[in-house]
Design a protein around this motif. Sequence first.
Motif, PDB file in Angstrom:
ATOM      1  N   GLU A 323       7.205  54.762 -10.041  1.00  0.00           N
ATOM      2  CA  GLU A 323       6.946  55.976 -10.154  1.00  0.00           C
ATOM      3  C   GLU A 323       6.920  56.467  -8.674  1.00  0.00           C
ATOM      4  O   GLU A 323       6.208  55.753  -7.574  1.00  0.00           O
ATOM      5  CB  GLU A 323       5.646  56.498 -10.774  1.00  0.00           C
ATOM      6  N   VAL A 324       7.885  57.575  -8.324  1.00  0.00           N
ATOM      7  CA  VAL A 324       7.889  57.747  -6.839  1.00  0.00           C
ATOM      8  C   VAL A 324       7.515  59.453  -6.675  1.00  0.00           C
ATOM      9  O   VAL A 324       8.195  60.053  -7.629  1.00  0.00           O
ATOM     10  CB  VAL A 324       9.180  57.377  -6.330  1.00  0.00           C
ATOM     11  N   THR A 325       6.940  59.927  -5.790  1.00  0.00           N
ATOM     12  CA  THR A 325       6.996  61.620  -5.530  1.00  0.00           C
ATOM     13  C   THR A 325       8.342  61.758  -5.306  1.00  0.00           C
ATOM     14  O   THR A 325       9.304  61.244  -4.657  1.00  0.00           O
ATOM     15  CB  THR A 325       5.927  61.895  -4.684  1.00  0.00           C
ATOM     16  N   PRO A 326       8.832  63.348  -5.797  1.00  0.00           N
ATOM     17  CA  PRO A 326      10.197  63.560  -5.143  1.00  0.00           C
ATOM     18  C   PRO A 326      10.226  63.581  -3.900  1.00  0.00           C
ATOM     19  O   PRO A 326      11.649  63.125  -3.549  1.00  0.00           O
ATOM     20  CB  PRO A 326      10.263  64.984  -5.770  1.00  0.00           C
ATOM     21  N   GLU A 327       9.399  63.746  -3.063  1.00  0.00           N
ATOM     22  CA  GLU A 327       9.657  64.014  -1.317  1.00  0.00           C
ATOM     23  C   GLU A 327       9.903  62.420  -0.946  1.00  0.00           C
ATOM     24  O   GLU A 327      10.288  62.371   0.179  1.00  0.00           O
ATOM     25  CB  GLU A 327       8.687  64.464  -0.644  1.00  0.00           C
ATOM     26  N   ASP A 328       9.620  61.225  -1.529  1.00  0.00           N
ATOM     27  CA  ASP A 328       9.784  59.996  -1.198  1.00  0.00           C
ATOM     28  C   ASP A 328      11.035  59.402  -1.733  1.00  0.00           C
ATOM     29  O   ASP A 328      10.947  58.198  -1.368  1.00  0.00           O
ATOM     30  CB  ASP A 328       8.600  59.015  -1.477  1.00  0.00           C
ATOM     31  N   VAL A 329      11.741  60.177  -2.413  1.00  0.00           N
ATOM     32  CA  VAL A 329      12.861  59.224  -3.343  1.00  0.00           C
ATOM     33  C   VAL A 329      13.732  58.567  -2.260  1.00  0.00           C
ATOM     34  O   VAL A 329      14.461  57.674  -2.397  1.00  0.00           O
ATOM     35  CB  VAL A 329      13.284  60.208  -4.263  1.00  0.00           C
ATOM     36  N   ASP A 330      13.970  59.726  -1.103  1.00  0.00           N
ATOM     37  CA  ASP A 330      15.114  59.237  -0.364  1.00  0.00           C
ATOM     38  C   ASP A 330      14.910  57.876   0.538  1.00  0.00           C
ATOM     39  O   ASP A 330      15.881  57.288   0.805  1.00  0.00           O
ATOM     40  CB  ASP A 330      15.379  60.355   0.752  1.00  0.00           C
ATOM     41  N   ARG A 331      13.231  57.989   1.013  1.00  0.00           N
ATOM     42  CA  ARG A 331      13.142  56.832   1.791  1.00  0.00           C
ATOM     43  C   ARG A 331      12.831  55.705   0.765  1.00  0.00           C
ATOM     44  O   ARG A 331      13.455  54.508   1.382  1.00  0.00           O
ATOM     45  CB  ARG A 331      11.495  57.005   2.340  1.00  0.00           C
TER      46      ARG A 331
END
Length: 731
Positions: A323-331
Amino acid sequence: MSLPESDRELITAELGREPTPAEANLFENLWSEHCAYRSSRPLLGAFHSAGEQVVIGPGDDAAVIAVPEPAAADTPAAERDPDEYSETYITLGIESHNHPSYVDPYDGAATGVGGIVRDTLSMGAYPIALADSLYFGDFEREHSQYLFEGVVEGISDYGNSIGVPTVAGSVDFHADYEGNPLVNVACVGLTDEERLVTAEAQQAGNKLVLFGNATGRDGLGGASFASEDLDEDAETEDRPAVQVGDPYSEKLLIEASETLIDENLVQSARDLGAAGLGGASSELVAKGGFGAEIELDRVHQREPNMNALEILLAESQERMCYEVTPEDVDRVAEIAERFDLGCSVIGEVSEGNYTCTFEDEVVVDVDPEFLAEGAPMNDLDAVDPEPAERDLPDADLNEAVESVISNPNTASKRWVYRQYDHEVGVRTAMKPGDDAAIMAIRETGGDRADRDADGSGTGLAISSGANPNWTSADPHGGARAVALENATNIAAKGAVPLAAVDCLNGGNPEKPDVYGGFKGIVDGLAEMCSDLSTPVVGGNVSLYNDSEAGPIPPTPTLAMVGTKAGYDAPPAALSGEGELLLVGDAGDSLGGSEYLNAAGGSDAFPTLPENPADLVATIAEVARAESTLATHDVSHGGLAVTLAELLTADAGADVAVDDAVALFDETPGRVVVETTDPESVREAFDGVAAVESLGEATADGELSLTVGDETVKLGAEAVAELRDVIPETLE
């Protein structure tokens, strides 16, 4: 296996319609015995799981336990203050891979290691140690040797490749495992409060990311396969249900997980094991009280034209659901690319049902809590076994001693553990071959270089195993003995028990005598762990271990950890300079012993001590004394085997006992102590347990055993030859 009609009726009533094929298969796997514990969960409430040291108990991928400060590490957990625990946590988990290891011993065992390591990763922990407990049919049988060699090679190749040391475990041979071997693997990880992650979804709107290897068709239906008896065609027909491991991807996954945790990118995590993506994702959101919206087309795949069911239930290895926050998906995607791993944003956490779409069609739409927790429990009949009567053989002493020392169950397991890299990670302070392994637990926090620097100075002792002879003779008493033996192994190295996990293995629970034996091991293990004030913080249940050869013995593998200040401990090898004492009360009977197994006959199972917690704490205290030169527990094979294992080329023993019962009694909770201060040992055990003088350690490398008016003498070289039966047979 197919969805039982009673389950289908319940599901249809809940959904208000017939389940789709994907839903029916998802329920079949998640409501299987392997996942839902339908026959065992009604019994598991017997276990005590709480304690000041328990951060997370049963129900997650692994338990989390606080490590005491070094100054308190020698204090029994029941006497330790809450503020005496450090900020360092260990994780502890155990799994079985029994059916797969019969069908394909190499891949079955290897993927068992991979699965328990990923359970460790999903808690935000770094794996630091493995323990494997293995059970096979009669060693003399060619098929047993084939399975044995394949399983050990699978564990070795996988564990060595991922850089996690295998430091403890056990190997047992018993005729009733011929059609169904057991492979139970435990893992210890290291983390702290800041790095801790759970398998509980945190917030609607967060993304679900499938991370790691691509999804293939291997392992389809693995959970349901693990919930049915093996038949004579299992080695060929059930091979597609066995996963195929890739340890090099697992190693990359371990390092990538460290990076993700370092950067605080993971909100919750679940490894993909039983029931694959469907199991991991639905359980993750159900635990958090959420739903999910998943697009199966987005899953990165290694095989063309996979359908929805295959994508949902494949048990391909080396995969995690984050589970990942939307803002961390790219990282997260950048880290996956850095480690040459796949990464797919497959959906998100929602407030509604658990839904999956494939090619714009809804293939799953169910209440996640009903899917994960709605399986009805089984109400089964149980029949207790009849106790044995005494019928002891009249055996030749010399032949009996040699037979027991050379039995594959009591013989040296060096052939096994020398194949494992048990020193990688530079934490192994006491290596395999002793009563317990000891790992150096240092402070966590900061980057890994800081965490690996000298810090807390707490030694973590690890012991794992069971004894099928004991639990065949008396499931309840034998399971109590298994718990006490593991605690004694830890205490003999100066440590006090901290926590334990169990792997409860049984046959077909629908047979009343089999279920009665299984109930016996659950109650016995729970009772002794409670008496030891040692919480059982998690575990695994494996039933339907039944084949054409019949059911396995009820087998309660226990993996227990304990702590001590520092990493030093007395060895299980004589120095030749002290007096030999036997501490602990004998049981005066031979039920479940290797002696009766070899010579024939029967007997009641030994009576166990009534004060196990005091006994174990006192053994640990004596083991830490400067005057203690060597310690070794008495269990499998009795005193005869203990003394043979203590023997070295330069140090022997001159020992006298009253009779064969005293020599071969396997009552646990007893330790042979070589000491230069026997009076202090007697004082320590005053009012706790008996202390018997056995004789003297010698400097001649010879074992002299006087039993009544008979004496047996064996030199170190002769003992070594007897104990090398495993490599001598396999080579």
